[in-house]
Design a protein around this motif. Structure first.
Motif, mmCIF file in Angstrom:
data_model
loop_
_atom_site.group_PDB
_atom_site.id
_atom_site.type_symbol
_atom_site.label_atom_id
_atom_site.label_comp_id
_atom_site.label_asym_id
_atom_site.label_seq_id
_atom_site.Cartn_x
_atom_site.Cartn_y
_atom_site.Cartn_z
ATOM 1 N N VAL A 67 -3.936 4.300 -3.795
ATOM 2 C CA VAL A 67 -4.837 5.382 -3.378
ATOM 3 C C VAL A 67 -4.826 6.491 -4.431
ATOM 4 C CG1 VAL A 67 -5.285 7.174 -1.641
ATOM 5 C CG2 VAL A 67 -4.630 4.864 -0.914
ATOM 6 N N ALA A 68 -3.657 6.844 -4.921
ATOM 7 C CA ALA A 68 -3.549 7.906 -5.930
ATOM 8 C C ALA A 68 -4.336 7.553 -7.190
ATOM 9 C CB ALA A 68 -2.082 8.165 -6.271
ATOM 10 N N ASN A 69 -4.191 6.325 -7.668
ATOM 11 C CA ASN A 69 -4.906 5.906 -8.876
ATOM 12 C C ASN A 69 -6.412 5.867 -8.649
ATOM 13 O OD1 ASN A 69 -2.525 5.618 -10.355
ATOM 14 N ND2 ASN A 69 -2.284 3.487 -9.785
ATOM 15 N N ALA A 70 -6.825 5.354 -7.510
ATOM 16 C CA ALA A 70 -8.255 5.285 -7.202
ATOM 17 C C ALA A 70 -8.841 6.686 -7.019
ATOM 18 C CB ALA A 70 -8.489 4.433 -5.966
ATOM 19 N N SER A 111 -1.545 14.031 -2.354
ATOM 20 C CA SER A 111 -0.883 13.576 -1.128
ATOM 21 C C SER A 111 -0.411 12.136 -1.261
ATOM 22 C CB SER A 111 -1.825 13.695 0.065
ATOM 23 O OG SER A 111 -2.163 15.033 0.285
ATOM 24 N N ALA A 112 -1.257 11.292 -1.838
ATOM 25 C CA ALA A 112 -0.905 9.877 -2.006
ATOM 26 C C ALA A 112 0.306 9.730 -2.920
ATOM 27 C CB ALA A 112 -2.107 9.111 -2.568
ATOM 28 N N THR A 113 0.359 10.514 -3.960
ATOM 29 C CA THR A 113 1.498 10.477 -4.875
ATOM 30 C C THR A 113 2.762 10.900 -4.155
ATOM 31 O OG1 THR A 113 0.068 10.910 -6.771
ATOM 32 C CG2 THR A 113 2.410 11.410 -7.044
ATOM 33 N N GLY A 114 2.655 11.885 -3.293
ATOM 34 C CA GLY A 114 3.807 12.390 -2.561
ATOM 35 C C GLY A 114 4.465 11.369 -1.659
ATOM 36 N N ILE A 115 3.680 10.443 -1.114
ATOM 37 C CA ILE A 115 4.274 9.461 -0.196
ATOM 38 C C ILE A 115 4.409 8.071 -0.805
ATOM 39 C CG2 ILE A 115 3.445 10.707 1.835
ATOM 40 C CD1 ILE A 115 1.594 8.174 2.228
ATOM 41 N N GLY A 116 3.919 7.895 -2.025
ATOM 42 C CA GLY A 116 4.036 6.592 -2.665
ATOM 43 C C GLY A 116 2.881 5.658 -2.388
ATOM 44 N N PRO A 151 0.806 -1.226 0.000
ATOM 45 C CA PRO A 151 0.000 0.000 0.000
ATOM 46 C C PRO A 151 0.840 1.277 0.000
ATOM 47 C CG PRO A 151 -0.685 -1.473 1.772
ATOM 48 C CD PRO A 151 0.528 -2.062 1.150
ATOM 49 N N ILE A 152 2.047 1.211 0.566
ATOM 50 C CA ILE A 152 2.943 2.369 0.596
ATOM 51 C C ILE A 152 4.275 1.941 -0.010
ATOM 52 C CG2 ILE A 152 4.115 4.093 2.048
ATOM 53 C CD1 ILE A 152 1.054 4.308 2.194
ATOM 54 N N ASP A 153 4.741 2.679 -0.983
ATOM 55 C CA ASP A 153 6.046 2.428 -1.606
ATOM 56 C C ASP A 153 7.114 2.980 -0.664
ATOM 57 O OD1 ASP A 153 8.429 2.600 -3.099
ATOM 58 O OD2 ASP A 153 7.373 3.153 -4.945
ATOM 59 N N LEU A 154 7.733 2.094 0.092
ATOM 60 C CA LEU A 154 8.683 2.527 1.120
ATOM 61 C C LEU A 154 9.943 3.162 0.548
ATOM 62 C CD1 LEU A 154 8.324 -0.454 3.606
ATOM 63 C CD2 LEU A 154 7.184 1.771 3.639
ATOM 64 N N THR A 180 11.344 11.703 2.141
ATOM 65 C CA THR A 180 11.597 12.190 3.499
ATOM 66 C C THR A 180 13.089 12.215 3.822
ATOM 67 O OG1 THR A 180 11.303 9.965 4.391
ATOM 68 C CG2 THR A 180 9.359 11.412 4.366
ATOM 69 N N LEU A 181 13.905 12.071 2.787
ATOM 70 C CA LEU A 181 15.367 12.095 2.920
ATOM 71 C C LEU A 181 15.851 11.068 3.946
ATOM 72 C CD1 LEU A 181 15.868 15.955 2.778
ATOM 73 C CD2 LEU A 181 16.016 14.313 0.892
ATOM 74 N N ASP A 182 15.169 9.917 3.962
ATOM 75 C CA ASP A 182 15.517 8.788 4.822
ATOM 76 C C ASP A 182 15.462 9.130 6.310
ATOM 77 O OD1 ASP A 182 16.027 6.072 4.920
ATOM 78 O OD2 ASP A 182 18.191 6.331 5.035
ATOM 79 N N ASP A 183 14.625 10.092 6.652
ATOM 80 C CA ASP A 183 14.432 10.494 8.053
ATOM 81 C C ASP A 183 13.251 9.696 8.603
ATOM 82 O OD1 ASP A 183 13.528 11.781 10.404
ATOM 83 O OD2 ASP A 183 14.224 13.737 9.706
ATOM 84 N N ARG A 184 13.519 8.708 9.433
ATOM 85 C CA ARG A 184 12.475 7.805 9.939
ATOM 86 C C ARG A 184 11.419 8.546 10.759
ATOM 87 N NH1 ARG A 184 13.303 4.399 6.294
ATOM 88 N NH2 ARG A 184 15.063 3.021 6.500
ATOM 89 N N ALA A 185 11.824 9.512 11.551
ATOM 90 C CA ALA A 185 10.852 10.275 12.343
ATOM 91 C C ALA A 185 9.917 11.051 11.419
ATOM 92 C CB ALA A 185 11.566 11.211 13.313
ATOM 93 N N LEU A 186 10.468 11.636 10.376
ATOM 94 C CA LEU A 186 9.654 12.372 9.412
ATOM 95 C C LEU A 186 8.714 11.417 8.664
ATOM 96 C CD1 LEU A 186 8.871 14.988 8.036
ATOM 97 C CD2 LEU A 186 10.832 14.676 6.488
ATOM 98 N N GLU A 187 9.207 10.236 8.313
ATOM 99 C CA GLU A 187 8.357 9.232 7.661
ATOM 100 C C GLU A 187 7.137 8.931 8.526
ATOM 101 O OE1 GLU A 187 10.330 5.597 6.625
ATOM 102 O OE2 GLU A 187 11.782 6.627 5.349
ATOM 103 N N ARG A 188 7.367 8.696 9.812
ATOM 104 C CA ARG A 188 6.275 8.376 10.726
ATOM 105 C C ARG A 188 5.272 9.532 10.814
ATOM 106 N NH1 ARG A 188 6.687 4.181 13.934
ATOM 107 N NH2 ARG A 188 5.719 5.153 15.740
ATOM 108 N N GLU A 189 5.787 10.743 10.891
ATOM 109 C CA GLU A 189 4.919 11.914 10.976
ATOM 110 C C GLU A 189 4.085 12.065 9.706
ATOM 111 O OE1 GLU A 189 5.288 16.747 11.544
ATOM 112 O OE2 GLU A 189 6.981 15.489 12.097
ATOM 113 N N VAL A 190 4.721 11.907 8.559
ATOM 114 C CA VAL A 190 4.028 12.027 7.282
ATOM 115 C C VAL A 190 2.957 10.934 7.149
ATOM 116 C CG1 VAL A 190 4.353 11.766 4.779
ATOM 117 C CG2 VAL A 190 5.882 13.233 6.083
ATOM 118 N N LEU A 191 3.289 9.717 7.538
ATOM 119 C CA LEU A 191 2.318 8.630 7.465
ATOM 120 C C LEU A 191 1.118 8.893 8.376
ATOM 121 C CD1 LEU A 191 4.673 5.520 7.360
ATOM 122 C CD2 LEU A 191 3.208 6.369 5.508
#
Length: 118
Positions: A74-77, A65-70, A12-15, A22-33
Motif C-alpha cells: 500500500v505504501a509503495n502504491a 500510515s501504511a509505512t507505520g504498520i508495515g 499485505p501486512i508485515d507482522l 505496537t510493542l508486541d501489544d496484541r490489543a493495540l495491533e488490532r486497534e491500529v489495524l
C-alpha cells in the motif's frame, strides 16, 4: 498441479514490523489495524473524487500510515499515486490508482483475516 513459488508472496501486512511498532501489544495491533482499514477507505474516496493536489495529499497520508504498520505494498502504491498526481499525467494517474486500489483490497483482506483470527 502448479508448484509453489520459490519466494513466497509478500503478505499485505508485515507482522514483524507491526509487532515492533505496537510493542508486541496484541490489543493495540488490532486497534491500529482497524483504524488503518477505515483510513484506507476514506483516503481512497478522496483520491478518487478530488483535485490532483488533494489526491496527492491523501496518497501521502496513506503512504505514511501504511509505512507505520508495515503495509509496504500500500505504501509503495500510494507513493506512486502521489507522484502521478503531482506530475499531472492522467494515463499514469489512472494506472497508479488502479494499482493502489488492488493493494488496498489485498491489505483489507489481510486485515480482515487477522482480526477474525483473534
Amino acid at each position: 498441479m502448479l508448484a509453489p513459488p520459490i519466494v513466497p508472496a509478500q503478505r499485505p501486512i508485515d507482522l514483524v514490523h507491526l509487532s515492533r511498532m505496537t510493542l508486541d501489544d496484541r490489543a493495540l495491533e488490532r486497534e491500529v489495524l482497524a483504524l488503518f482499514d477505515r483510513q484506507m477507505l476514506l483516503m481512497m474516496e478522496r483520491i478518487g473524487s478530488s483535485t490532483p493536489d488533494v489526491a496527492a495529499a491523501a496518497a501521502h497520508t496513506l503512504k505514511g500510515s501504511a509505512t507505520g504498520i508495515g503495509a509496504w505494498q500500500v505504501a509503495n502504491a500510494a507513493a506512486a499515486v502521489e507522484t502521478a498526481a503531482k506530475d499531472g499525467d492522467k494515463f499514469s494517474w489512472q494506472q497508479r490508482v488502479a494499482g493502489l486500489d488492488q493493494a488496498v483490497r489485498d491489505a483489507r483482506c489481510g486485515i480482515s483475516e487477522l482480526l477474525q483470527a483473534g
